[in-house]
Design a protein around this motif. Sequence first.
Motif, short mmCIF file in Angstrom:
data_model
loop_
_atom_site.label_atom_id
_atom_site.label_comp_id
_atom_site.label_asym_id
_atom_site.label_seq_id
_atom_site.Cartn_x
_atom_site.Cartn_y
_atom_site.Cartn_z
N VAL A 61 37.71 43.53 26.84
CA VAL A 61 36.88 42.48 26.23
C VAL A 61 37.76 41.43 25.58
O VAL A 61 37.49 40.22 25.68
CB VAL A 61 35.92 43.11 25.21
N PHE A 62 38.83 41.84 24.93
CA PHE A 62 39.77 40.87 24.34
C PHE A 62 40.40 39.98 25.40
O PHE A 62 40.55 38.76 25.21
CB PHE A 62 40.86 41.61 23.56
N LEU A 71 43.07 39.82 34.31
CA LEU A 71 43.61 40.96 33.58
C LEU A 71 42.50 41.79 32.95
O LEU A 71 42.60 43.03 32.89
CB LEU A 71 44.57 40.46 32.49
N GLY A 72 41.42 41.16 32.50
CA GLY A 72 40.30 41.91 31.94
C GLY A 72 39.61 42.77 32.98
O GLY A 72 39.28 43.94 32.73
N ILE A 73 39.40 42.21 34.18
CA ILE A 73 38.77 42.99 35.25
C ILE A 73 39.68 44.13 35.69
O ILE A 73 39.22 45.26 35.94
CB ILE A 73 38.42 42.07 36.43
N VAL A 74 40.98 43.86 35.77
CA VAL A 74 41.94 44.91 36.14
C VAL A 74 41.96 46.01 35.09
O VAL A 74 42.07 47.20 35.41
CB VAL A 74 43.34 44.30 36.34
N GLN A 75 41.84 45.62 33.82
CA GLN A 75 41.82 46.61 32.75
C GLN A 75 40.64 47.57 32.91
O GLN A 75 40.78 48.78 32.67
CB GLN A 75 41.74 45.90 31.39
N TYR A 79 42.65 50.57 34.94
CA TYR A 79 43.03 51.46 33.85
C TYR A 79 41.86 52.34 33.41
O TYR A 79 41.97 53.57 33.41
CB TYR A 79 43.57 50.65 32.67
N THR A 80 40.74 51.72 33.03
CA THR A 80 39.61 52.52 32.56
C THR A 80 38.98 53.32 33.69
O THR A 80 38.52 54.45 33.48
CB THR A 80 38.55 51.60 31.92
N GLY A 81 38.97 52.78 34.90
CA GLY A 81 38.37 53.48 36.01
C GLY A 81 39.30 54.47 36.67
O GLY A 81 39.06 55.68 36.66
N ALA A 82 40.41 53.98 37.23
CA ALA A 82 41.28 54.84 38.02
C ALA A 82 42.20 55.70 37.15
O ALA A 82 42.26 56.92 37.31
CB ALA A 82 42.13 53.96 38.97
N ILE A 83 42.91 55.08 36.20
CA ILE A 83 43.88 55.83 35.41
C ILE A 83 43.19 56.86 34.53
O ILE A 83 43.65 58.01 34.41
CB ILE A 83 44.73 54.88 34.56
N MET A 84 42.06 56.49 33.91
CA MET A 84 41.37 57.46 33.06
C MET A 84 40.77 58.58 33.90
O MET A 84 40.72 59.73 33.46
CB MET A 84 40.27 56.76 32.26
N MET A 85 40.31 58.28 35.10
CA MET A 85 39.85 59.35 35.98
C MET A 85 40.99 60.28 36.35
O MET A 85 40.81 61.49 36.49
CB MET A 85 39.22 58.76 37.24
N ALA A 142 50.56 28.99 30.39
CA ALA A 142 50.75 30.26 31.11
C ALA A 142 49.97 30.28 32.41
O ALA A 142 50.43 30.86 33.41
CB ALA A 142 50.32 31.42 30.23
N ASN A 143 48.80 29.65 32.42
CA ASN A 143 47.95 29.63 33.62
C ASN A 143 47.99 28.28 34.33
O ASN A 143 47.02 27.87 34.95
CB ASN A 143 46.50 29.96 33.24
N ALA A 144 49.12 27.62 34.25
CA ALA A 144 49.22 26.30 34.88
C ALA A 144 49.03 26.38 36.38
O ALA A 144 48.36 25.54 36.99
CB ALA A 144 50.57 25.67 34.55
N GLY A 145 49.62 27.41 37.01
CA GLY A 145 49.46 27.57 38.45
C GLY A 145 48.34 28.50 38.84
O GLY A 145 48.22 28.85 40.01
N GLY A 146 47.56 28.97 37.86
CA GLY A 146 46.50 29.94 38.11
C GLY A 146 46.78 31.24 37.37
O GLY A 146 47.94 31.63 37.19
N ASN A 147 45.71 31.90 36.95
CA ASN A 147 45.88 33.13 36.16
C ASN A 147 46.52 34.24 36.98
O ASN A 147 47.42 34.94 36.52
CB ASN A 147 44.52 33.58 35.63
N VAL A 148 46.08 34.41 38.22
CA VAL A 148 46.62 35.47 39.07
C VAL A 148 48.07 35.18 39.42
O VAL A 148 48.93 36.07 39.38
CB VAL A 148 45.77 35.62 40.34
#
Length: 281
Positions: A61-62, A71-75, A79-85, A142-148
């Motif tokens: 959420v942060f 980065l939020g979607i990946v988190q 992390y919450t989906g795959a790593i915690m499983m 930081a996101n001058a060329g895009g966030n990804v």
Amino acid sequence: MSALASHAVTDLAAYTTSTGEAFQFWVLGTVAVIGALCTILMKKAVHSALCLAGTMIILAVFYLANGAYFLGIVQVVVYTGAIMMLFLFVVMLVGVTAADSLKETIKGQRWLAALCGLGFAVLLTAGIGNAAITEFNGLGAANAGGNVEGLAALIFTKYVFAFEITGALLITAAVGAMVLTHRERTERALTQREMAERRVREGKHLPPLPAPGVYARHNAVDIAGLLPDGTPSELTVMRTLRDRGQIRDVSSEALKDLAALEQRSAERLGRDNDREEEAAK
């Protein structure tokens, strides 16, 4: 003049925090810290993993609130989906329970953990202090060329070593869990024929177990089936349910229904016999 004013407004917005952002930070930050502390202080490994999952969701959420959408979607997904499983899978695979001993097996590990925690606290304090007293470019630079693209450039250039070390640690944890759960076989595995012959010698119930429930009335697994004499059969219910005391006792009710059914059948058969006698006369 208008360009300078808009630039000044942009700089002011970069260095100020709105009321909503401050409220969100203090509320969710408090919950995140509590979840992190519960992750360490909980005695059950499953509870610690759930608290860690909650903390990871708040971090996502942060990220979303600060504009780092990828980065939020990946988190959440990774992390919450795959790593915690993966964590929960390891916990279930190892079989950690509350009955396990909490006594230290390695001497001095608590002091070493405290020293590592103190060092991390010093580094965290220094990092926060450095971020507070120096200027920052904000997300625009930081996101001058895009966030990804910006995130990929940081991961595979500046932080590639830390990224690879994290992946190696996760793989090592999975391999370690499989090693811990591996048990050497002390005897030869029996074939299906040998197991069948042993059941015959021991005199166990050879044919399939009867179905649960009273015929034509119930088919629930927690209701014992009735034998021809009306008594319940213990073979029709699972031993687990029997040990838990979760079997419904319907024997008296079933016997009453069976007696009433037999009485109605006898009365009906009696009437049919009377009619046949009258017809014969």
